[in-house]
Design an enzyme around this catalytic site. Structure first.
Site, short mmCIF file in Angstrom:
data_model
loop_
_atom_site.label_atom_id
_atom_site.label_comp_id
_atom_site.label_asym_id
_atom_site.label_seq_id
_atom_site.Cartn_x
_atom_site.Cartn_y
_atom_site.Cartn_z
N ASP A 103 -52.87 -35.47 -22.73
CA ASP A 103 -53.93 -34.49 -22.97
C ASP A 103 -54.01 -34.20 -24.47
O ASP A 103 -52.99 -33.91 -25.11
CB ASP A 103 -53.55 -33.20 -22.19
N ILE A 117 -57.47 -28.30 -15.77
CA ILE A 117 -57.00 -26.96 -15.42
C ILE A 117 -55.55 -26.78 -15.85
O ILE A 117 -54.67 -27.53 -15.42
CB ILE A 117 -57.14 -26.72 -13.90
N SER A 141 -54.61 -23.17 -17.64
CA SER A 141 -54.39 -21.72 -17.69
C SER A 141 -54.24 -21.12 -16.30
O SER A 141 -53.42 -20.21 -16.10
CB SER A 141 -55.54 -21.03 -18.44
#
Ligand code: G3H
Ligand code: 13P
Ligand code: ZN
Length: 312
Positions: free
Chosen positions: A82, A257, A259
């Site tokens: 990421d 996703i 958080s």
């Protein structure tokens, strides 16, 4: 089944109008919570690792945990870097067993982004690894880079064909108003996304998988638990789930996703510790944390992303 790339996942997701969840992993309980939900719902899944996660847990521990999840579940799982900031970290992840990397050149000038992304694509493709690029900038915090709202730029649809053609990327992250972290909109501000940009990008790149970063919805029941048990989270506003459903039905094939997972884990641990103040065995508070992550991921897979049953 070994780790897979995202190629087949995205082809089918695009065709059938759903999205694959890309969940950030930092430790064993997070990997297990995500993949147990995905296995029960028979959903393909992307487990992604940031530079911060590699620093926290070490590359080797994370790859071995993800390999264990593949062996345990038999699911198609892609292991993705990421927000790779430079060629070196992408190369290190390609060499170190990842099946997908993101080169995030969005902070650079357009031509520098093209050159950097192309260099990563050439290396990754030569090793059977797929690449996600990014055009446009999200607001929020990624590792140590803090992009203020004023500096965030929506993706310019006029650039996407040139970018994809010249770089050879396999998927493209775009900026349409999402942002990283739990505070995506100001209190009182109505969440809005630029679906017109997504539509135009989809028109210019037919069949091409688009990625949505900063897609946590910031589960209000978890914010309430955090605050009930000693936390002090100010008004946190995320992306409404109906907007994610809409994006998934369009060209978006990967929804990121992180958080929401952090919040779920913290809420469960806060609650457990408040209700059991004398306990000190980490297994006692990490079990409900893992279970809460599992329920969150199940909800996303079944009710939001639409990818339940798509691993069959
Ligand atoms: O987009 C950023 C992800 O949430 C990863 O966050 O860099 O703090 O691990 P991190
Ligand atoms: P959130 O902060 O909205 O979870 O976004 C995560 C992300 O985009 C990881 O790349
Ligand atoms: Zn991101």
């Amino acid at each position: 089944m070994p780790l897979v790339t995202t190629t087949e996942m995205f082809r089918r997701a695009y065709q059938e109008g759903y999205a694959i969840g890309a969940f950030n992993v930092n430790n064993m309980e997070i990997v297990q919570g995500i993949t147990e939900a995905a296995a029960e719902e028979k959903a393909p899944v992307i487990l992604q690792v940031s530079a911060g996660a590699r620093k926290y847990a070490k590359h080797i521990y994370l790859t071995k945990l993800v390999e264990a999840a593949v062996a345990d579940t038999g699911l198609p799982i892609a292991l993705h870097l990421d927000h790779g900031a430079d060629f070196e970290i992408c190369k290190s992840c390609v060499d170190g067993g990842f099946t997908s990397v993101m080169i995030d050149g969005s902070h650079h000038d357009y031509e520098d982004n093209v050159a950097l992304t192309k260099k990563v694509v050439e290396y990754a493709h030569a090793h059977g690894v797929v690449v996600e690029g990014e055009l446009g900038q999200l607001a929020g915090i990624e590792d140590d880079v803090n992009v203020s709202e004023d500096d965030a730029h929506f993706t310019d649809p006029a650039q996407v064909e040139d970018f994809v053609t010249r770089t050879g990327v396999d998927s493209l992250a775009i900026a349409i108003g999402t942002s990283h972290g739990a505070y995506k909109f100001k209190p009182g501000q109505k969440p809005q996304l630029r679906f017109d940009i997504l539509e135009e990008v989809g028109r210019r790149l037919p069949g091409f998988p688009i990625v949505l970063h900063g897609a946590s919805s910031v589960t209000q029941s978890d914010v309430a638990i955090v605050n009930r048990f000693g936390g002090q989270m100010p008004d946190a506003i995320g992306i409404p789930e109906e907007m994610l459903r809409k994006a998934a039905s369009m060209a978006v094939c990967k929804i990121n996703i992180d958080s929401d997972l952090r919040l779920a884990m913290t809420a469960a641990i806060r609650q457990y510790m408040a209700e059991n103040p004398s306990h000190f065995d980490p297994r006692q508070y990490l079990s409900p944390a893992r279970a809460h992550i599992k329920e969150l991921v199940r909800h996303k897979i079944v009710d939001v992303l639409g990818c339940a049953g798509k691993a069959e």
